[in-house]
Design a protein around this motif. Structure first.
Motif, short mmCIF file in Angstrom:
data_model
loop_
_atom_site.label_atom_id
_atom_site.label_comp_id
_atom_site.label_asym_id
_atom_site.label_seq_id
_atom_site.Cartn_x
_atom_site.Cartn_y
_atom_site.Cartn_z
N THR A 136 0.83 -1.21 0.00
CA THR A 136 0.00 0.00 0.00
C THR A 136 0.87 1.26 0.00
O THR A 136 0.57 2.23 -0.70
N ILE A 137 1.95 1.25 0.79
CA ILE A 137 2.85 2.41 0.84
C ILE A 137 3.58 2.59 -0.48
O ILE A 137 3.70 3.70 -1.00
N ARG A 138 4.09 1.49 -1.03
CA ARG A 138 4.83 1.57 -2.30
C ARG A 138 3.91 1.83 -3.48
O ARG A 138 4.29 2.48 -4.45
N GLY A 139 2.70 1.30 -3.39
CA GLY A 139 1.74 1.44 -4.48
C GLY A 139 1.99 0.43 -5.59
O GLY A 139 3.01 -0.27 -5.62
N VAL A 140 1.06 0.35 -6.50
CA VAL A 140 1.18 -0.51 -7.68
C VAL A 140 1.27 0.37 -8.91
O VAL A 140 0.69 1.45 -8.98
N ALA A 141 2.06 -0.09 -9.87
CA ALA A 141 2.28 0.70 -11.08
C ALA A 141 0.98 0.89 -11.84
O ALA A 141 0.13 0.00 -11.90
N SER A 142 0.84 2.07 -12.43
CA SER A 142 -0.37 2.37 -13.19
C SER A 142 -0.42 1.55 -14.48
O SER A 142 0.60 1.05 -14.95
N ASP A 143 -1.60 1.41 -15.01
CA ASP A 143 -1.81 0.68 -16.24
C ASP A 143 -2.70 1.53 -17.16
O ASP A 143 -3.84 1.82 -16.78
N PRO A 144 -2.20 2.02 -18.32
CA PRO A 144 -0.92 1.69 -18.93
C PRO A 144 0.28 2.30 -18.19
O PRO A 144 0.11 3.23 -17.39
N THR A 146 2.98 4.46 -17.05
CA THR A 146 3.11 5.91 -17.20
C THR A 146 4.36 6.38 -16.47
O THR A 146 4.63 5.97 -15.34
N VAL A 147 5.13 7.27 -17.11
CA VAL A 147 6.43 7.69 -16.60
C VAL A 147 6.26 8.73 -15.49
O VAL A 147 5.65 9.79 -15.70
N ALA A 148 6.83 8.43 -14.30
CA ALA A 148 6.87 9.41 -13.21
C ALA A 148 8.26 10.01 -13.07
O ALA A 148 8.40 11.15 -12.61
N ASP A 149 9.30 9.27 -13.47
CA ASP A 149 10.68 9.76 -13.42
C ASP A 149 11.51 8.88 -14.34
O ASP A 149 11.07 7.80 -14.74
N VAL A 150 12.73 9.35 -14.66
CA VAL A 150 13.58 8.64 -15.61
C VAL A 150 14.98 8.48 -15.01
O VAL A 150 15.52 9.41 -14.41
N VAL A 177 1.01 -4.47 -16.02
CA VAL A 177 2.24 -4.45 -15.23
C VAL A 177 2.62 -5.83 -14.73
O VAL A 177 3.80 -6.18 -14.67
N ALA A 178 1.65 -6.67 -14.40
CA ALA A 178 1.93 -8.00 -13.87
C ALA A 178 2.70 -8.86 -14.87
O ALA A 178 3.45 -9.76 -14.48
N GLN A 179 2.53 -8.60 -16.17
CA GLN A 179 3.18 -9.40 -17.21
C GLN A 179 4.34 -8.67 -17.87
O GLN A 179 4.94 -9.19 -18.81
N PHE A 180 4.70 -7.49 -17.38
CA PHE A 180 5.68 -6.67 -18.08
C PHE A 180 7.07 -7.29 -18.06
O PHE A 180 7.78 -7.25 -19.07
N ALA A 181 7.49 -7.87 -16.93
CA ALA A 181 8.83 -8.45 -16.85
C ALA A 181 8.99 -9.57 -17.88
O ALA A 181 10.03 -9.67 -18.55
N ARG A 311 2.49 5.41 -9.61
CA ARG A 311 1.91 4.39 -8.75
C ARG A 311 0.67 4.92 -8.05
O ARG A 311 0.53 6.12 -7.83
N SER A 312 -0.19 3.99 -7.69
CA SER A 312 -1.38 4.33 -6.93
C SER A 312 -1.60 3.26 -5.87
O SER A 312 -1.10 2.14 -5.99
N ALA A 313 -2.32 3.61 -4.82
CA ALA A 313 -2.57 2.66 -3.73
C ALA A 313 -3.48 1.54 -4.22
O ALA A 313 -4.47 1.79 -4.89
N PRO A 314 -3.15 0.29 -3.89
CA PRO A 314 -4.02 -0.82 -4.29
C PRO A 314 -5.27 -0.86 -3.42
O PRO A 314 -5.32 -0.25 -2.34
N SER A 315 -6.27 -1.60 -3.86
CA SER A 315 -7.46 -1.81 -3.02
C SER A 315 -7.08 -2.68 -1.83
O SER A 315 -6.11 -3.45 -1.90
N PRO A 316 -7.82 -2.60 -0.73
CA PRO A 316 -7.53 -3.47 0.42
C PRO A 316 -7.53 -4.95 0.04
O PRO A 316 -6.72 -5.72 0.56
N VAL A 317 -8.44 -5.34 -0.84
CA VAL A 317 -8.50 -6.75 -1.24
C VAL A 317 -7.23 -7.16 -1.97
O VAL A 317 -6.65 -8.23 -1.73
N THR A 318 -6.76 -6.29 -2.88
CA THR A 318 -5.52 -6.57 -3.62
C THR A 318 -4.33 -6.65 -2.68
O THR A 318 -3.49 -7.55 -2.78
N ALA A 319 -4.26 -5.71 -1.73
CA ALA A 319 -3.13 -5.67 -0.79
C ALA A 319 -3.12 -6.92 0.09
O ALA A 319 -2.06 -7.54 0.29
#
Length: 443
Positions: A136-144, A146-150, A177-181, A311-319
């Motif tokens: 929750t603190i780190r958050g999950v990457a947005s989909d699609p 999106t660049v926050a820093d480089v 994001v789950a399949q990006f790697a 990044r955005s905070a995940p839902s409680p269920v996801t976390a």
């Protein structure tokens, strides 16, 4: 192995280790206490630490809460227990039926079994909560994506900008994001690739670096890279004089080293300077998601994406689902590790003793608060899992006794209990000696 170099580091390591251990023990014992209380079993003593009592107070329910001098464990002593390990029954003559019901021995079987099982279960619940909190603190990457820093790199011109949405790379649509790697694994390894992006509502083609360059994302405690001057965000541009621009090239070069020292050329984004660092890879057995282990030579450097995604905070269920998944993976990896060590498929050096765990706790605390609480969650899962082993003196052994009682209609005899407890103590002592030996003898 490398031991603590000075008093300051030793003190920090010990404080981190005992802090982590005290939290885990407190949660474990509180599980026993609260479920016992709910089940009608009276707790006489709740102790954090062993040995001489430093502080204590009596609550209104008649439980003495105390902190003891040696922070190496803890216990709950229930009414009627002969000792803190809940082994045997004290001499309590003259108890009526109601008073006898409040003792551990006089409680019904379901209450005793629930009280015993609650300790490991509370360890797992702590781990799930911590893993969920960290996500929750780190958050999950947005989909699609999106660049926050480089990440600055020394060998590629920067064309991506903050706010760009990455739609495709090499003409292939970017998955979630789950399949990006896995998606990146299929890309050609070259310094730059064609990206299709969306910027300010308009799509365009640009050139940008390989998504996973050889960047220092983090350093694993007690690894070859731990204790060096490598810093997060630095870029490894050469391995043994050969240019690299993808993390897979670094991984393959180290894996092919056969354990021989490798020389890294490191570029600092802060100064633009380069320097050389020589490291000797360590042979490690890594658990695989599908089970089993993979043995590789590693430096202990974890890579990172070329960009920092929004990044955005995940839902409680996801976390919470993530927390459960992490606990399950640790337990599954532990079971697999025990099996493979026993079969001789992987090194017994994978079993750490208290010195190794203390060093890891100090390194985790040095890496920051999130790293330290993550370590606490991992260790809490390990403690809960270990306590479920069907070894007399552990919670799992008590549960076996309760299962025997459920089947036979009576508990094992006192003579059998005393013998089995002695065997359990001998097994744990042997395991501890073996683990401490690993701390001293394993590289």
């Amino acid at each position: 192995m490398g031991f603590i170099p000075d008093f300051g580091s030793l003190a920090f390591t010990l404080v981190a280790f005992f802090a982590a251990l005290s939290i885990i023990v407190a949660i474990h014992e509180y599980g026993h206490y609260i479920v016992g209380r709910w089940s009608g079993i009276q707790a006489d003593v709740f102790s954090i630490g062993m040995g001489p009592v430093l502080f204590s107070r009596m609550d209104r329910r008649g439980t003495r809460w105390q902190i003891a001098a040696f922070p190496v464990g803890g216990y709950v002593k229930f009414r009627g227990d002969a000792n803190a390990a809940s082994v045997g029954q004290a001499d309590t003559p003259g108890l009526d039926a109601e008073a006898s019901r409040s003792t551990m021995a006089g409680a019904p079987l379901w209450a005793r079994a629930a009280t015993v099982a609650a300790g490991p279960i509370f360890n797992f619940l702590l781990s799930i909560a911590v893993f969920a909190l960290v996500l929750t603190i780190r958050g999950v990457a947005s989909d699609p994506l999106t660049v926050a820093d480089v990440q600055p790199l020394p060998y590629a011109e920067q064309e991506l900008q903050v706010g760009d949405r990455i739609k495709a790379i090499m003409g292939e649509p970017v998955p979630d994001v789950a399949q990006f790697a896995g998606f990146v694994e299929g890309l050609p390894v070259q310094p730059t690739l064609p990206y299709r992006i969306e910027r300010n509502g308009a799509e365009m083609q640009i050139e940008a670096p390989y998504p996973y360059p050889p960047v220092v994302g983090s350093i694993t405690p007690q690894s070859a890279a731990a204790g060096t001057d490598l810093e997060r965000g630095e870029v490894l541009i050469e391995v043994n004089g050969k240019e690299v621009f993808a993390f897979t090239q670094l991984r393959d070069a180290v894996g092919d080293s056969g354990g021989e020292p490798v020389t890294l050329t490191v570029w600092s984004p802060d100064t633009g300077d380069t320097r050389s660092v020589e490291l000797t890879p360590k042979r490690m057995d890594l658990p695989l998601p599908e089970g089993g282990f993979e043995t590789r030579w590693l430096l202990g450097i974890t890579g990172a994406l070329y960009i920092t995604p929004e990044r955005s905070a995940p839902s409680p269920v996801t976390a919470l689902g993530y927390g459960v998944e992490q606990v399950g993976f640790i337990i599954q990896s532990s079971l697999s590790g025990i099996y493979h060590i026993a079969a001789g498929a992987i090194s017994s050096c994978n079993l750490q003793g208290p010195i190794g765990i203390a060093q890891t706790s100090g390194a985790a605390a040095s890496a920051g608060a999130l790293s330290f609480v993550w370590f606490i969650a991992v260790l809490s899962t390990a403690v809960g899992f270990l306590n479920l082993f069907p070894i007399p003196i552990l919670d799992g052994g008590h549960l076996v006794f309760h299962a025997y009682e459920a089947v036979r209609g009576k508990p094992p005899s006192d003579q059998a209990l005393n013998l089995l407890m002695a065997v359990g103590l001998a097994l744990l002592g042997t395991l501890m000696v073996f683990a401490i030996g690993n701390d001293f003898l394993c590289p």
